[in-house]
Design an enzyme around this catalytic site. Structure first.
Site, short mmCIF file in Angstrom:
data_model
loop_
_atom_site.label_atom_id
_atom_site.label_comp_id
_atom_site.label_asym_id
_atom_site.label_seq_id
_atom_site.Cartn_x
_atom_site.Cartn_y
_atom_site.Cartn_z
N GLY B 43 -8.28 -3.35 13.98
CA GLY B 43 -7.80 -2.29 13.11
C GLY B 43 -8.43 -2.26 11.74
O GLY B 43 -7.92 -1.63 10.83
N LYS B 46 -14.02 -1.52 12.19
CA LYS B 46 -15.36 -1.92 12.64
C LYS B 46 -16.01 -0.79 13.42
O LYS B 46 -17.16 -0.43 13.17
CB LYS B 46 -15.27 -3.14 13.57
N GLU B 71 -14.87 -1.74 24.83
CA GLU B 71 -13.41 -1.74 24.77
C GLU B 71 -12.79 -0.39 25.08
O GLU B 71 -11.86 -0.29 25.84
CB GLU B 71 -12.95 -2.24 23.40
N GLU B 312 3.96 10.68 -10.67
CA GLU B 312 5.38 10.69 -11.01
C GLU B 312 6.07 11.97 -10.56
O GLU B 312 7.21 11.94 -10.13
CB GLU B 312 5.56 10.55 -12.53
#
Lengths: 107, 580
Positions: B43, B46, B71, B312
């Site tokens: 994660g 790469k 993969e 903000e």
């Protein structure tokens, strides 16, 4: 490239039960050894029930992806299902038979 | 920086990655014709880095590439990178990119003797040849270790593979999982790929995740050694390089008004330098945002582009609130001159915020950037860590000649505590520092402003009162009463008092003048009376003289007449005359 496998003791038109595809990289001594080993095992235990298709990846590299070939030599058992893969030079007959899921014939 | 590094190492040719920031760190890109190792935990990005390297190579540098994945399959990968705007299907159809999914299943294999991975080489070679590739990615080759039982063969083959890639002149990225402990990769891939090693890292600190990149090793070239935060955004990978150590940015002599005329007056009469950085610090409610908004409004009114980063308030809230004090931000937004980006500081780490700002600044090209406030950004970080990252932002804007306005909340609410303590040590990076303070006196809290510093210009040392009204903001001179600075009502009272005193004095003077006038009038009257008297006297004298003359004449006539009548006795008459 496909080399017709020797077919013995088989009725015409009847497809062999074991369809094997051997992937090699060039006509090297290793490739020839592997083919000889495989053929010897098949002749011994699967006489008349098999065919071997040899694919030389150096000549048809595009075929490697289809069967997910990484290692050579690899033999792919396309039939009977499920597809099985055996890698190596088939020098270990016992493991080849395990890989092909073939009961050894005690001769 | 890029130029300098290539001057140092002119012999080593580099393949630009096209990834924002990475080429700057590596001085031009990855080593051309050699494999580089990119490793990191799951994660970390790469695959994204590797993919962007390929896509940019194919689209920007005319170097087609092969992506060999171990993969994910091609369809999954294509879907994943589509979110970055990369259309792999199109690139594949144009023969710019070839995808090959290598899948091995441990259970499918039966090892029966010696083998090698020539099949992998053939596949890769075929893919390279089919598109004339110059770049190769292997993602993640380590998956083979799980698939192939014989690691000895695998290692030998990987060594051969990397050698082979080098021989073929492929610029390659090999990705690898981060190993346990101090190991760079789980299976020691760094042994084979020794030219360039890049480590990606994702760290969670205070529940906020930050991704960082570091060039661990780059043989034969100078490279940035630090950790650089990076972001995977809508435009791909983005690394934030530190360049601030160089301090070689160009400076402008052009001055830009701040939008508050009296403030410009305090800053040498012309405002601040273009491209300088301005820190507006103060305790809550001192009007920091208003100054920033005013500055932006005036910049947009001049037709310049501005970016407002708010941490903000939401965009709508800012526009509404600023309208209430007469600052119109809606018009420039409509014209496309102003963009307000509001986000929670806790949305991501400080570095990622800065990377995001980088991206926005690069795409929007503003001349003014306001950050309101920088102190919020650093809430979750200790100062030591926040400083270098803020430095990067400030420096980046300076380099781009963008004027930066940074507001900063000081922790002390009152005037007595030193506001200097809570400036994140960024004040030294700032060219101009406006300090706003609340002054509480006689049951009232008023705002004061002064120029703490302003480099390169004569600036006022005076404290001014900062007045925010519904017509805008303005600065008013303060009153010094005794040893105190008077502001607000006290100032007004003092003014009234002074006015009263001066009125009184005026009246007294008038009275005195009147008195003098009347006295003079009295004297004049007296003079007139006396004059009248004198006139009367002189008239009497004349009358008497006239009477006498007449009498004498008459007498003389009478005498002559008498003498004529008597017959000449003039001598007597003459003696008489002399006697008188």
């Amino acid at each position: 490239m496909s080399v017709p496998a020797p077919r013995t003791a088989r009725k015409a038109g009847d497809p062999p039960a074991f369809q094997l595809r051997l992937y090699v990289a060039g006509q090297t001594a290793k490739s020839l050894d592997a083919f000889a080993n495989l053929k010897r095992i098949c002749e011994t235990h699967l006489a008349g029930q098999y065919c071997i298709e040899v694919i030389d990846l150096t000549k048809t590299p595009q075929l490697a992806a289809g069967d997910q070939i990484l290692a050579v030599p690899t033999v792919v058992r396309r039939l009977p299902e499920p597809i099985k893969k055996i890698i190596g030079d088939f020098s270990n007959e016992e493991r080849v038979l395990v890989g092909l899921d073939v009961q050894p014939i005690n001769a | 920086m890029k130029k300098k590094l290539t001057e140092i190492a002119p012999t080593l040719s580099k393949a630009p990655t096209g990834i924002a920031g990475l080429d700057e760190i590596t001085g031009g890109g990855l080593p051309a014709g050699r494999p580089s190792l990119v490793c990191g935990n799951a994660g970390c990005g790469k695959t994204m880095l590797a993919m962007e390297f390929l896509v940019r190579g194919a689209t920007q540098f005319g170097e087609p590439g092969v992506f060999m994945m171990f993969e994910e399959n091609a369809a999954e990968l294509t879907a994943n990178v589509r979110s970055l705007g990369f259309d792999l299907d199109k690139l594949a159809a144009e023969k710019k990119i070839a995808l090959d999914y290598v899948h091995i299943e441990r259970s499918e294999f039966e090892e029966t003797g010696e083998y090698d991975l020539e099949g992998l080489f053939i596949r890769l070679g075929h893919a390279i040849d089919s598109i004339g590739a110059k770049r190769v990615v292997l993602d993640t080759v380590e998956a083979l270790f799980a698939g192939l039982p014989n690691h000895a063969v695998l290692r030998a083959e990987l060594r051969r593979l990397f050698r082979w890639l080098k021989d073929r002149g492929m610029t390659a990225i090999i990705t690898g999982e981060r190993g346990e402990g101090s190991a760079i990769t789980r299976y020691g891939l760094e042994e084979y790929v020794a030219d360039c090693v890049i480590i990606l890292d994702q760290r969670i600190q205070e529940q906020i995740s930050t991704r960082r990149l570091r060039v661990l090793k780059y043989r034969g070239t100078a490279h940035g050694m630090n950790e650089y935060p990076f972001l995977i955004g809508a435009h791909g990978f983005s690394v934030l390089p530190i360049t601030s150590l160089q301090l070689d940015h160009e400076v402008s002599v052009q001055r830009v008004p701040t939008g508050v005329a009296r403030l410009d007056e305090m800053l040498g009469g012309k405002g601040i330098f273009r491209g300088s950085s301005v820190l507006v610090s103060g305790s809550p409610g001192t009007g920091k945002s208003s100054i920033a908004a005013k500055f932006i409004e005036s910049a947009c009114a001049r037709g310049e582009r501005a970016l407002f980063f708010a941490y903000e308030e939401s965009k709508a809230q800012i526009v509404r609130n600023m309208r209430s004090i007469g600052i119109d931000l809606a018009t420039p937004i409509k014209k496309g001159l102003l963009e307000i980006h509001s986000s929670r500081p806790t949305l991501q780490g400080l570095e990622q915020h800065l990377v995001m700002m980088h991206d926005l600044v690069r795409t929007f090209h503003p001349t003014v950037v306001a950050v309101d406030p920088i102190s919020n950004l650093t809430m979750a970080h200790d100062d030591a860590e926040a400083k270098p990252t803020l430095m990067r932002l400030i420096d980046f804007l300076k380099k781009e000649q963008i004027t930066g306005i940074y507001t900063s909340l000081t922790s002390g609410g009152d005037a007595t505590s030193a506001p200097e303590d809570s400036q994140l040590y960024v004040s030294s990076l700032m060219d101009t520092w406006l300090l706003l303070r609340n002054v509480e006196f006689t049951g009232e809290c008023n705002r004061t402003i002064f120029v703490r510093k302003s480099r390169g210009m004569a600036h006022s040392n005076q404290v001014r009162e900062f007045v925010v009204s519904d017509t805008g903001i303005d600065l008013v001179d303060v009153y010094l009463g005794g040893d105190r600075v008077l502001t607000g009502s006290a100032r007004v009272a003092r003014e009234a008092q002074e006015r009263a005193v001066s009125t009184l004095r005026g009246e007294d003077h008038q009275r005195k003048l009147r008195q003098l006038a009347s006295r003079r009038k009295a004297i004049e009257a007296q003079i007139a009376a006396l004059q009248a008297e004198a006139e009367a006297e002189s008239e009497e004298v004349h009358f008497v003289i006239a009477q006498e003359t007449l009498q004498e004449k008459t007498t003389h006539q009478n005498t002559s007449a008498m003498a004529q009548q008597r017959g000449g006795a003039t001598g007597t008459n003459g003696q008489m005359k002399q006697r008188r």
